[in-house]
Write a protein that holds these residues in place. Structure first.
Motif, PDB file in Angstrom:
ATOM      1  N   UNK A  78       0.816  -1.218   0.000  1.00 35.92           N
ATOM      2  CA  UNK A  78       0.000   0.000   0.000  1.00 35.92           C
ATOM      3  C   UNK A  78       0.849   1.269   0.000  1.00 35.92           C
ATOM      4  N   UNK A  79       2.159   1.124  -0.102  1.00 37.46           N
ATOM      5  CA  UNK A  79       3.031   2.283   0.075  1.00 37.46           C
ATOM      6  C   UNK A  79       2.988   3.224  -1.130  1.00 37.46           C
ATOM      7  N   UNK A  80       2.769   2.669  -2.319  1.00 43.73           N
ATOM      8  CA  UNK A  80       2.732   3.498  -3.512  1.00 43.73           C
ATOM      9  C   UNK A  80       4.010   4.305  -3.669  1.00 43.73           C
ATOM     10  N   UNK A  81       3.857   5.593  -3.913  1.00 46.59           N
ATOM     11  CA  UNK A  81       5.019   6.475  -4.069  1.00 46.59           C
ATOM     12  C   UNK A  81       5.351   7.227  -2.786  1.00 46.59           C
ATOM     13  N   UNK A  82       4.753   6.810  -1.682  1.00 49.61           N
ATOM     14  CA  UNK A  82       4.958   7.527  -0.421  1.00 49.61           C
ATOM     15  C   UNK A  82       6.057   6.878   0.405  1.00 49.61           C
ATOM     16  N   UNK A  83       6.381   7.546   1.497  1.00 50.41           N
ATOM     17  CA  UNK A  83       7.346   7.036   2.479  1.00 50.41           C
ATOM     18  C   UNK A  83       6.784   7.328   3.867  1.00 50.41           C
ATOM     19  N   UNK A  84       5.857   6.496   4.345  1.00 49.69           N
ATOM     20  CA  UNK A  84       5.208   6.798   5.627  1.00 49.69           C
ATOM     21  C   UNK A  84       6.184   6.892   6.787  1.00 49.69           C
ATOM     22  N   UNK A  85       7.194   6.043   6.798  1.00 50.75           N
ATOM     23  CA  UNK A  85       8.189   6.130   7.867  1.00 50.75           C
ATOM     24  C   UNK A  85       8.907   7.476   7.805  1.00 50.75           C
ATOM     25  N   UNK A  86       9.397   7.851   6.640  1.00 47.57           N
ATOM     26  CA  UNK A  86      10.124   9.110   6.508  1.00 47.57           C
ATOM     27  C   UNK A  86       9.278  10.330   6.819  1.00 47.57           C
ATOM     28  N   UNK A  87       7.999  10.282   6.445  1.00 47.26           N
ATOM     29  CA  UNK A  87       7.107  11.425   6.706  1.00 47.26           C
ATOM     30  C   UNK A  87       6.968  11.686   8.200  1.00 47.26           C
ATOM     31  N   UNK A  88       6.703  10.629   8.970  1.00 49.85           N
ATOM     32  CA  UNK A  88       6.526  10.801  10.414  1.00 49.85           C
ATOM     33  C   UNK A  88       7.846  11.160  11.088  1.00 49.85           C
ATOM     34  N   UNK A  89       8.951  10.567  10.636  1.00 48.40           N
ATOM     35  CA  UNK A  89      10.253  10.921  11.205  1.00 48.40           C
ATOM     36  C   UNK A  89      10.512  12.410  11.042  1.00 48.40           C
ATOM     37  N   UNK A  90      10.256  12.927   9.857  1.00 53.28           N
ATOM     38  CA  UNK A  90      10.497  14.355   9.619  1.00 53.28           C
ATOM     39  C   UNK A  90       9.596  15.221  10.497  1.00 53.28           C
ATOM     40  N   UNK A  91       8.324  14.818  10.649  1.00 51.37           N
ATOM     41  CA  UNK A  91       7.415  15.590  11.491  1.00 51.37           C
ATOM     42  C   UNK A  91       7.843  15.579  12.941  1.00 51.37           C
ATOM     43  N   UNK A  92       8.299  14.445  13.426  1.00 50.83           N
ATOM     44  CA  UNK A  92       8.754  14.352  14.810  1.00 50.83           C
ATOM     45  C   UNK A  92      10.014  15.183  15.028  1.00 50.83           C
ATOM     46  N   UNK A  93      10.935  15.139  14.079  1.00 43.72           N
ATOM     47  CA  UNK A  93      12.169  15.915  14.210  1.00 43.72           C
ATOM     48  C   UNK A  93      11.878  17.414  14.238  1.00 43.72           C
ATOM     49  N   UNK A  94      10.885  17.864  13.496  1.00 44.67           N
ATOM     50  CA  UNK A  94      10.526  19.289  13.515  1.00 44.67           C
ATOM     51  C   UNK A  94      10.010  19.718  14.886  1.00 44.67           C
ATOM     52  N   UNK A  95       9.479  18.744  15.667  1.00 44.00           N
ATOM     53  CA  UNK A  95       9.027  19.031  17.032  1.00 44.00           C
ATOM     54  C   UNK A  95      10.152  18.860  18.050  1.00 44.00           C
TER      55      UNK A  95
END
Length: 704
Positions: A78-95
């Motif tokens: 179901x991942x398609x062209x996305x990177x769910x792990x990378x998306x959440x990692x980046x959001x957490x790092x911004x916090x």
């Protein structure tokens, strides 16, 4: 459009002590279809509301949630062209959050199993081990090349691609004995034994396998940690060690390679008590007193039927987090499935995490303290299969519960670290059933007694050496003041012990000539200088009813109590007192445990709390300050979750001995945020806590 992971962070700017500020954790475990359904912003908002400063997030292993380039590393369809792990990692790092990538290597898909049959665990009959819960996939062999090679490649790829502080491995230790040809050959070559066919603590082959497995897993932790550090020097590999006694690993290597630890005991199960959360904290401190430890808490129930995508009651979630917090575990909550069909867990987690954020500064730098310790019998327990250890722990659980009910503060000490420095922190140690003890461990306890320490021990303590070889007498016979005359017998029914002469250990039984005995009994001969406050009532039938009466007078020591001559006291109880109390909860047994501990302790406790209700107590201290946690366990659902609502309890009077040179104190209730009155009564200070709902924390500052 493909989300590109953040690889620009200068790893040198990441602190090697990142884990010290990772004190409130969110764990998100993806389901395979999450990538096309979940809302990343919902989770970013949860991070903010809970004041989480650290994240554990599914990355790879059984399923990859990023675009992995490793052959046979299954990527979510179901991942398609996305990177769910990378998306959440980046959001957490911004916090400003720390991030740990979760890998789960316990299973593989059929194509990987077909391509590499050596990766699959093998059953006794030689067949590949199909997964017990999901047919068509296979359980991996944790001790072979799958973990050593393939999982290492996965870890290397994740750490290279993403800005993370650690890798966390779940279910990496294997599931039972794998009878692969390679394992059979290696085990035979190294130990001389064939692989054991069943768990049996008395089987030398089983003991050898347990030690062999322990060595391989420990080496794997080191290898994976070195792999991580070779890419990001500040980062660590953190194994999920499941329980909290660390008996499966070489402690020196944990000391070097695991700067932060986690306990995976996620909630109450069946008939269990809320203090189980805090017990995990005490057991970790029994081995590593100063190491930061998190308690993984599930927002769903942990019953055998595995309702993993459901929600516990809010009060149940908070109780688990509160009790863990009180006993030194920082909170971590875990949610399976990033899509949220039931969000009733969110507000309770927010409340519990925010309370931790409020209290954390007040206990920063403080050390848990107590005058009494239960010895955690790792040498005994490690000979049991992990799935059967709960049977061996019942004596310890009974003593634990009796001390909680008696409001006696205590800690744990592992029998793996019984140095003089460690033992001498306590005035009394308890061995509920440390059946397996080496000569060196027995000598350490005997030396502790000769330095003035006191001991309460029961059942088969020291009756076997460290590998389970029976001794002809207790290894601690000189400590007990008692010698074995007949080995363990049982189970027996309808047994009793009779009060024998006035003694502080048999007070509180007014009107009774005898009380319930044990179900497994040892016969001992007490030394002449010892007292015997209870004697065995010789067996008599339990049917027919007309035959239920004793034929003989009480004889033979059922409790042995003595002054050591070195300033301490010893009580030895030659039957399975803790186990029977845990199973039956007869109040007479709880009283016997409390009486034995109080008499052997020999003086007033430094911290006392008087009042109605069941509370779990924890004490912290530093310089001129002392903190006392009172976790309210009082509830009709106390021993069978989930908790429906918190039942407040009334006035609790806290009495603390004044430290030398101190004449007064200032006290504040941290949960209510209120000052409270201190009274000086003799050489003690008394603080009245008007009521306790879920938890209260009293902070005292001493003054000269």
């Amino acid at each position: 459009m493909l989300h590109r992971p953040n690889t620009s962070t200068d790893t040198a700017s990441r602190s090697h002590e990142w884990y010290k500020s990772a004190t409130r954790w969110t764990q998100l475990t993806f389901a395979e279809d999450d990538p096309e359904k979940y809302d990343p912003e919902f989770w970013i908002d949860v991070f903010r509301r809970t004041k989480s400063n650290a994240l554990c997030l599914s990355a790879g292993g059984y399923i990859a949630y990023y675009p992995s380039e490793i052959p046979l590393h299954y990527v979510s369809k179901f991942i398609g062209s996305t990177d769910p792990f990378g998306t959440i990692v980046e959001g957490a790092r911004k916090l400003g959050m720390h991030v740990m990538a979760r890998v789960d290597p316990h299973a593989i898909h059929a194509d990987a199993a077909q391509a590499h049959p050596e990766w699959v665990a093998i059953n006794k009959d030689g067949s590949p081990r199909e997964h017990w819960a999901f047919p068509g996939i296979y359980v991996t062999d944790a001790l072979g090349s799958y973990n050593r090679d393939f999982t290492t490649d996965v870890i290397r790829e994740i750490v290279s691609k993403y800005d993370i502080d650690a890798v966390f491995a779940n279910r990496w230790q294997g599931h039972g004995v794998s009878y692969s040809e390679d394992n059979q050959r290696r085990f035979k070559d190294e130990t001389g034994f064939d692989l054991p066919l069943k768990p049996d603590a008395s089987d030398p082959a089983w003991q050898a396998w347990a030690a062999w497995r322990r060595r391989i897993l420990t080496e794997l932790v080191v290898y994976w940690d070195e792999t991580v550090k070779g890419i990001r020097p500040h980062a660590s590999f953190i194994p999920n060690m499941s329980g909290s006694s660390l008996m499966e690993f070489d402690l020196s290597l944990i000391q070097k390679h695991c700067p932060i630890l986690f306990v995976d005991h996620q909630a109450r199960q069946g008939v269990e008590v809320g203090w189980s959360a805090g017990r995990n904290g005490k057991r970790i401190r029994a081995t590593f007193r100063d190491r930061p430890v998190g308690l993984i808490t599930s927002i769903g129930p942990e019953e055998e039927y595995r309702w993993k995508d459901s929600v516990q009651s809010g009060e149940e979630i908070k109780l688990w987090i509160h009790d863990g917090m009180a006993q030194g575990l920082f909170p971590w909550f875990t949610k399976f499935n990033a899509c949220v069909p039931d969000d009733r867990w969110v507000q309770p987690v927010v409340e519990a995490f925010n309370l931790h954020a409020d209290i954390e500064p007040h206990i920063d730098g403080m050390q848990p303290t107590a005058e009494i310790a239960i010895i955690d019998p790792s040498t005994t327990l490690r000979h049991w299969a992990p799935e059967e250890r709960h049977i061996a722990e019942q004596n310890d659980l009974g003593f634990y519960h009796a001390l909680v009910e008696a409001r006696i503060p205590f800690e744990f000490v592992s029998d793996q670290v019984m140095t003089a420095e460690t033992l001498d922190r306590f005035k009394l140690i308890i061995l509920a059933n440390a059946a397996y003890l080496s000569d060196e461990q027995c000598s350490a306890i005997e030396a502790y007694v000769q330095r003035g320490g006191s001991v309460v021990a029961a059942y088969e303590t020291s009756l076997y050496d460290q590998v389970g070889k029976p001794r002809t007498d207790f290894g601690l016979a000189n400590v007990f003041g008692a010698h074995l005359t007949s080995s363990t017998r049982g189970p027996v029914k309808n047994t009793y012990i009779a009060l024998s002469g006035p003694h502080p250990i048999n007070i509180g039984y007014d009107g009774a000539a005898r009380i319930i005995g044990g179900t497994h009994l040892l016969a001992v001969n007490a030394e002449k200088a010892a007292d015997t406050p209870f004697l065995y009532v010789p067996d008599f039938p339990d049917l027919p009813m007309e035959e239920v009466y004793p034929r003989q007078e009480p004889t033979g020591a059922a409790v042995v109590a003595r002054d050591t001559g070195y300033g301490g006291r010893v009580v030895y109880i030659p039957f399975n007192l803790g186990e029977v109390y845990w199973k039956v909860l007869a109040p007479d047994h709880g009283r016997l445990i409390a009486n034995a501990v109080n008499w052997a302790f020999g003086e007033d406790h430094r911290v006392r709390i008087d009042g109605k209700g069941i509370i779990d107590i924890a004490i912290y201290e530093k310089d001129d300050a002392l903190v006392v946690f009172l976790v309210n366990l009082t509830n009709p659902m106390m021993m069978k979750g989930p908790l429906r609502e918190a039942y407040p309890i009334g006035v609790q009077t806290l009495s603390v001995a004044l430290p030398k040179g101190k004449r007064s104190a200032v006290a504040k209730m941290l949960v209510k945020g209120q000052e409270c009155t201190c009274r000086i009564v003799g050489d003690r200070v008394e603080v009245e806590v008007p009521s306790v709902e879920a938890m209260e924390t009293v902070h005292l500052t001493w003054h000269s």
